[in-house]
Design a protein around this motif. Structure first.
Motif: not given
Length: 212
Positions: A24-37
């Protein structure tokens, strides 16, 4: 006799629960910042664990991205296929597909941005897997829009190609709007789309487009 491995994570959190928290945390992070960031330390901080523990549970950053991507992409594909069914040319199919997309994403709306992440490094497993899902969804869109046009009497392949792009961008725009309005349920969004489609239909008179 060897002691069997514990099923609990850190601080008494069951391993499956901890893994779900990480996803859940990773989904939020990838969604908010994109994979690269996005970064593993930031994801670990969202969960309240160390980067080392996150790595032990989920592997590399790419492994973690794929673990977030595959379930939602499979769910979306299955929902779209079921909504289209054997009667893709039905005038109600677009609304059924939209309702299926909203329902598949409910509870994890930001996962849409994980699937359609433009910052994925080219040539890697993440980009390859996401690309396969994009193409599969595009094929469904192409088939459905072509059938709708044939049912309306158009056999021009350029019409079908143009409508595919319009539909793809329309769905993405509606999902982005929906993410910003968390109070809107899938049913409410589908009803809203029905009203928008009905309003759009009044722009073009039934006799066809009028020249200025």
């Amino acid at each position: 006799m060897a002691t069997p491995p514990s099923k609990a994570g850190t601080k008494g959190v069951p391993r499956d629960d901890r893994r779900r928290q990480m996803l859940e945390a990773a989904t939020q992070e990838f969604a908010a910042r994109g994979y690269a960031a996005a970064s593993l330390p930031a994801i670990a901080a969202r969960v309240g664990v160390t980067k080392t523990l996150l790595h032990q549970y989920m592997g590399t950053k790419e492994d973690l991205y794929l673990a977030c991507l595959v379930p939602v992409a499979d769910r979306l594909l299955g929902a779209i296929r079921a909504a289209m069914g054997p009667h893709a040319a039905s005038p109600h199919t677009p609304l059924r597909v939209l309702h299926a997309v909203f329902t598949a994403l409910e509870g994890q709306r930001e996962a849409w941005f994980v699937l359609y992440d433009t910052s994925l490094p080219p040539g890697g497993e993440a980009a390859r897997t996401a690309g396969e899902y994009w193409r599969a969804i595009d094929r469904l869109a192409a088939g459905g829009t072509a059938e709708l046009l044939r049912a309306a009497g158009s056999t021009d392949p350029l019409d079908a190609d143009a409508l595919k792009y319009v539909w793809r961008d329309l769905v993405a725009t509606l999902v982005r709007w929906w993410v910003k309005h968390p109070e809107q349920t899938p049913a409410a969004m589908t009803e809203r789309c029905a009203r928008l489609f009905a309003a759009a239909a009044t722009v073009t008179p039934s006799g066809g487009p009028q020249r200025p």
